[in-house]
Design a protein around this motif. Structure first.
Motif, PDB file in Angstrom:
ATOM      1  N   GLY A 146      19.006 -57.844 -49.823  1.00 44.46           N
ATOM      2  CA  GLY A 146      18.455 -59.019 -49.145  1.00 44.46           C
ATOM      3  C   GLY A 146      18.739 -58.959 -47.647  1.00 44.46           C
ATOM      4  O   GLY A 146      17.869 -59.259 -46.826  1.00 44.46           O
ATOM      5  N   LEU A 147      19.967 -58.557 -47.317  1.00 43.00           N
ATOM      6  CA  LEU A 147      20.331 -58.426 -45.886  1.00 43.00           C
ATOM      7  C   LEU A 147      19.403 -57.427 -45.209  1.00 43.00           C
ATOM      8  O   LEU A 147      18.837 -57.698 -44.128  1.00 43.00           O
ATOM      9  CB  LEU A 147      21.778 -57.947 -45.753  1.00 43.00           C
TER      10      LEU A 147
ATOM     11  N   THR B 297      13.036 -59.511 -39.590  1.00 39.90           N
ATOM     12  CA  THR B 297      13.395 -60.161 -38.337  1.00 39.90           C
ATOM     13  C   THR B 297      13.150 -59.224 -37.162  1.00 39.90           C
ATOM     14  O   THR B 297      12.598 -59.618 -36.108  1.00 39.90           O
ATOM     15  CB  THR B 297      14.875 -60.598 -38.372  1.00 39.90           C
ATOM     16  N   ILE B 298      13.552 -57.963 -37.325  1.00 42.92           N
ATOM     17  CA  ILE B 298      13.356 -56.997 -36.242  1.00 42.92           C
ATOM     18  C   ILE B 298      11.863 -56.796 -35.992  1.00 42.92           C
ATOM     19  O   ILE B 298      11.397 -56.832 -34.848  1.00 42.92           O
ATOM     20  CB  ILE B 298      14.039 -55.656 -36.597  1.00 42.92           C
ATOM     21  N   LEU B 299      11.101 -56.632 -37.089  1.00 42.34           N
ATOM     22  CA  LEU B 299       9.649 -56.479 -36.960  1.00 42.34           C
ATOM     23  C   LEU B 299       9.075 -57.629 -36.151  1.00 42.34           C
ATOM     24  O   LEU B 299       8.215 -57.444 -35.279  1.00 42.34           O
ATOM     25  CB  LEU B 299       9.003 -56.483 -38.350  1.00 42.34           C
ATOM     26  N   TYR B 300       9.542 -58.824 -36.491  1.00 42.45           N
ATOM     27  CA  TYR B 300       9.039 -60.010 -35.795  1.00 42.45           C
ATOM     28  C   TYR B 300       9.360 -59.922 -34.311  1.00 42.45           C
ATOM     29  O   TYR B 300       8.496 -60.174 -33.456  1.00 42.45           O
ATOM     30  CB  TYR B 300       9.664 -61.267 -36.390  1.00 42.45           C
TER      31      TYR B 300
ATOM     32  N   LEU C 139      17.536 -67.676 -29.795  1.00 44.71           N
ATOM     33  CA  LEU C 139      18.760 -66.882 -29.812  1.00 44.71           C
ATOM     34  C   LEU C 139      19.305 -66.677 -31.221  1.00 44.71           C
ATOM     35  O   LEU C 139      19.697 -65.579 -31.596  1.00 44.71           O
ATOM     36  CB  LEU C 139      19.825 -67.611 -28.977  1.00 44.71           C
ATOM     37  N   TRP C 140      19.252 -67.787 -32.018  1.00 43.16           N
ATOM     38  CA  TRP C 140      19.913 -67.735 -33.303  1.00 43.16           C
ATOM     39  C   TRP C 140      19.016 -67.274 -34.443  1.00 43.16           C
ATOM     40  O   TRP C 140      19.379 -67.374 -35.603  1.00 43.16           O
ATOM     41  CB  TRP C 140      20.560 -69.077 -33.607  1.00 43.16           C
ATOM     42  N   ILE C 141      17.890 -66.782 -34.070  1.00 42.73           N
ATOM     43  CA  ILE C 141      16.972 -66.233 -35.053  1.00 42.73           C
ATOM     44  C   ILE C 141      17.664 -65.219 -35.971  1.00 42.73           C
ATOM     45  O   ILE C 141      17.292 -65.034 -37.129  1.00 42.73           O
ATOM     46  CB  ILE C 141      15.787 -65.591 -34.315  1.00 42.73           C
TER      47      ILE C 141
ATOM     48  N   ILE D  25      11.468 -65.616 -48.767  1.00 44.30           N
ATOM     49  CA  ILE D  25      12.526 -66.374 -48.076  1.00 44.30           C
ATOM     50  C   ILE D  25      12.649 -66.035 -46.582  1.00 44.30           C
ATOM     51  O   ILE D  25      12.629 -66.946 -45.751  1.00 44.30           O
ATOM     52  CB  ILE D  25      13.872 -66.213 -48.831  1.00 44.30           C
ATOM     53  N   PRO D  26      12.779 -64.754 -46.199  1.00 44.93           N
ATOM     54  CA  PRO D  26      12.988 -64.497 -44.764  1.00 44.93           C
ATOM     55  C   PRO D  26      11.830 -65.014 -43.891  1.00 44.93           C
ATOM     56  O   PRO D  26      12.078 -65.485 -42.774  1.00 44.93           O
ATOM     57  CB  PRO D  26      13.069 -62.968 -44.684  1.00 44.93           C
TER      58      PRO D  26
END
Lengths: 331, 331, 331, 331, 331
Positions: free
Chosen positions: A23-24, A31-34, A260-262, A246-247
């Protein structure tokens, strides 16, 4: 069966950590892709939460069914205990005495053959099935005594309670416990023909054997008929689909507050994914109560208890010891 | 019955893909309409989610009931196994011997007629009902052996266990298994009149036949009384109504964030619609455990198991083989 | 009982349309009032949704209980089928033959009186109760055959199976089926006094009659003890309160997005109100499985099945036909 | 037991209005305090709604358990009806006749003593327990006939069925119904010693008495073992905590839209508090099915039904009338 | 068992206060850290609420299972009451009288040995298990009478009902109650050999002993097979994870409205954490109904009730008093 108060958090986590780590990684990729592509592929949380609630319900239903299977399995083996005691008491107190002590030998052989039935039934319950988790005796590292006995095989245990010729006869049959009970009823017929019991008592013995057939058949039913695979599979795939979303949903939420906290998306996704797969796994690992693994109904220990109890009734000697609890497990 | 660990995701999806595709098309139409007409017909998500929760509950209840039906069906056929063994053991051990070996012939015919009862009951369970999914033997492509036996018909199997004249007599009756058991009790009456069993044992045999009537009647009950259609229908129409609303709700959510990504409405609608119809279908396909389809309780295999077990008790010859698992299915 | 695959959407809607229409009118009044008076009496949706979830749970519990009542009713009548077969087989095979063929007449009269018991019990089950929906035979338009037989009354059916004098005697009693069984046990006493059965067999017959008393009493229990009215009433009034709040909540949501579309409150309210009353009604119409209406357990058809089966066992003549399915219903 | 279709809304509200009024007052105090002090003590609604969902679940579980207790109680008394009929039929048909008509007197006395057992068991069920709601006969204003009979006491009813000396003997015992059954089995022993029944029939009578002991013990179990008080208490206090938070949450919501309508907090709080306490009360008032109050299982009426049925079997005279329904209640 | 209407709020809170206090401290640390560091580590509430719903479901399932265990335990001991009465009545009424009053002595000794069985079973149920809460008699301060009797030990109670020699024999055995029942059936064999009962009655006694074995075995099953630890542990750790997240989520919510009231996070976190751990604890403390603590099924009191009832049947003297209720508890 684990017999301590609770599995520690560490044990629980170790057993179920895979979905957390995957999951991590998965959430990190999203997230990185985004961050890299800046494509707005996030999803709103509200509809995801409806899926989450539906999945929770479904897993609740599945966990409940798995629990019921475990509990019913234990009830059946409890009934085996009770009917074994009743059968042994019947053997001991319902036969007429005859002068040449033949009766005592008959009694002992009937109770010994009964113990052979319990043991062979236990072995049959532990033969792996295509829908079960695969464990070989070599994997049962926390309960070495049990693994050793498993390795010794059925014959070694049966030899203590059956003659060589009987054992050889049973080996030719498909369902050994079923044929042992048939043999018992033939022996009781002989006892009746010798005049040691009346017609009426013969039928009562036959009814007791009928109850043992019931217990055997119910145990086989739990073993041979899994939680229907369509139900189990849907639980798995629904959990997967929910966790894959979920992500995307968390990203959407975190984005609205502060860029920042994404990165909080990553551990938080891991945690939710872990919780849901934990719920999925707990049912999955309890639905087959005889698969030879750590959460089994402790049928080896129950069998041993019957051996002790019945042989104490016979004032027998060399009565075996109860199964030990090893590393918190009783098999 | 599927006997592997899990249906693969692909199998699950293939079986349930229709609502997904239709959902895509439907959501696409709504979204395009919205883009073209610019009429604000979107709906807020919050009340839709209340409907979604209510539908989840209702489907949970229905899945639970369907599962209970399947499980009860398996229990009943488990009881048929147990009572068959008990009956056979009774036949073998409770009759007095007489010199001219007539008893042995009688025993065999009683057990053979019992097998005819099991087989004819199995056939009766597979006759299609108006509320079941329709499958002909030609559709059972993944389990050819089973389809073939189904095509051969009842008579071919019964001939092995019944005389021609008896079979002809039973053919004139509405409920063959019920009349077979009546015949059994008449045969037992003759056995009693011949002095091979006492009055008391005759009643015990009669009680065993009463148990077989119970098993037959319970099996017929599951077959003849579906999950009440009002419950099943409401589940279906509630799911429909909820799914029809989904794209309107998603549009509303996507609109508020960014017009560009409004097209995400389409795949996301398809997915949610798929999940809910999947939950609906899984119950729908499990509520009739004897409809002759892949998720059936494996009564052909159970029947064969009884044949093997009872004929091994008779030390019979030409004992048939167990049913094969084909493509993961056991019927 | 409806026997087709599903009630069509139209049938479902026709049966439950009232709350939809009333919901529309009610929501229209609220919306117009709001537009006219401009008083801000709207309510926030969040707390309404908590009430909605609580109501969903409660209705889920009620639907489950209603379903259990229907299912238990079917189980009881299934047991009546099984015990009828066992009783008939007992009558046929346990009596000694005597030369003057009196036994054959006795057997037939015992089985006929048993059929009278089943029929009179069925009639008793269909007598209206103060908590049931009211249906007269004239309202059962979709199943004319059933309505006609209902109109003919109990006596006409009983005359086929009981003598005039016996029937006259039973008419003076409060509970006819209960007194029929008492009569059966007196007849069996006479049979015993004539030496056709032993002491032991008489007790077995008495035990069978005890099982029939159990079946009758369980059927009476379902009939005479409704789902406790406090539970049913709270379900109804909670649904009412929730539905009364819905337009206020929807108004609030629609207001925040765009005043023009405030009128969507009306159809959307109607739809949610309809869904919740549909869930309420489905339980309400299934909780009394013997009220003589379309969703009943088909006890007329079950009774007829028993008649056919038992009379085929007697090789009787003029055996009646099974009940027809009319417009999809079997009664 | 209430026997009409539904409790009217007014009856339901009257019975449960307290939490509504207290809720209004409490919410008013909070709202005024807020207006006066201007301290921002409001709470966000989202976490409150999670508590609300958890409370709904818990109350659902409790209502389900209470319902199961009521239903099991009704089942037990249904079994008492069935076993009473079976026992009476056994008395009537299993005893041999003897010339001096003594048997008839014996039969009547056995059935009368059985009725004394039912009546004394009914009285025992209505003795108040420390965890039950307190009702005295003087409070049962809607069912005066029942209150009157309750006031008359056990002795008056027992005198009709027991001799003075027997009654005096039973008065010295702790558990009267238990000792009545013991007396029955002593009378049956005498009957056997007189040669009116065989050894075998004596045991069958004893088994019937064993079933009556089972029924009595199960009824005592429901009476003497409440819904575990820890479960019931947690339901109560969770509902309290949730309801205490409601006005704080609603204030927060109403504040954000418009200060003027902040007063809507008061009626809306009252309504939600009322709904949740209604759910709590409905289980609370159904968990003790024998507490002598309006929602009881109607054991007086069931007892009377047994009296009528058994005395009609005896062709007895002065048979009492069924209990009347008064103001919609049957006790 | 607590026998008052409800545990007071104070008692409930005292028993469950730890999570509340720890929750306060934990939330305070988080809030202060946030204030001091100004790192934005808060979490959105929406995904936390999904975890909360999943946890609520899971705890609902666990509470339900625990309740079922308690209720089943009570049912089993209810069956022990019923079967004890039936057994005593059998002893009293089924034996033939013989002139020298030996029968009376035999009857008393059989019933006394039966009471020894009940008492020794009760003691066995109270032996601590590795998964139970640990209580020593010294901790049972609210029920001193029970603690005292517990301290006296099994022998003192058994001496009243067994001879010294029998007691000595049983002390050598692993399972005392099991061997007591075996002894009973040997005594019944002697009674049969003396001609006081027929073959048939001997079997009936044996069947009664079989039922006692069933009760014993079921009671042992509840005692020896805990709620599977994997289920219990997952409930605990899921609650922990959810509660650890709560302050992060609440902070986020409070932040958006007004920084001043951010401190409300602390009491509100404490309250939610307390509610969820309360739900967790209530199941946890009810899952072992024989652990010798306050919420136990009152088996001491039930045993005493059996003693009184059976000795009143014998018209015995020095009958003990019922167990007292002390501080609202009955053990």
């Amino acid at each position: 069966m684990y017999v301590n108060r609770n599995y520690s958090f560490l044990m629980t986590f170790k057993w179920s950590k895979k979905p957390f780590y995957y999951g991590l990684v998965y959430a990190a990729i999203i997230t990185i892709l985004y961050q890299v592509t800046e494509i707005k592929f996030t999803l709103p949380w509200q509809p995801i939460s409806i899926i989450g609630i539906a999945v929770s319900f479904y897993l609740g239903f599945k966990n409940n069914s798995s629990y019921d299977r475990t509990w019913e399995a234990r009830k059946i083996w409890g009934a085996i205990v009770n009917d074994s005691r009743t059968f042994a008491t019947a053997v001991i107190s319902l036969l007429n005495e005859n002068p040449d002590h033949e009766t005592e030998i008959l009694k002992k052989s009937l109770i010994y053959r009964h113990l052979a039935w319990v043991i062979s039934l236990r072995y049959m319950m532990r033969i792996p099935k295509s829908w079960e988790h695969k464990f070989g005796p070599q994997n049962i590292v926390f309960v070495p005594t049990y693994a050793e006995i498993l390795n010794n095989g059925l014959d070694k245990e049966l030899k203590e309670y059956l003659s060589e010729s009987e054992l050889a006869h049973f080996r030719t049959k498909s369902n050994i416990p079923s044929q042992i009970l048939k043999k018992q009823s033939e022996v009781i017929k002989e006892i009746k023909n010798k005049g040691l019991i009346s017609d009426f008592k013969q039928v009562w013995f036959h009814q007791l054997i009928g109850r043992l057939y019931d217990n055997q058949g119910m145990s086989e039913r739990i073993k041979n008929f899994p939680l229907p695979r369509q139900y189990a599979s849907v639980a798995l795939w629904m959990t997967w689909v929910f966790c894959l979303l979920i992500p995307f949903g968390l990203l959407d939420i975190f984005l609205t507050s502060d860029e920042l906290w994404i990165w909080m998306t990553i551990p938080f996704s891991g945690m939710i994914i872990w919780i849901f797969f934990l719920m999925e796994k707990i049912g999955d690992y309890s639905e087959n109560p005889f698969e030879g693994a750590y959460n089994d109904v402790p049928i080896s220990s129950i069998t041993r208890g019957i051996e002790i109890d019945l042989r104490e009734m016979l004032d027998d000697e060399n009565i075996p010891k109860p199964y030990p609890v090893e590393n918190g497990f009783l098999m």
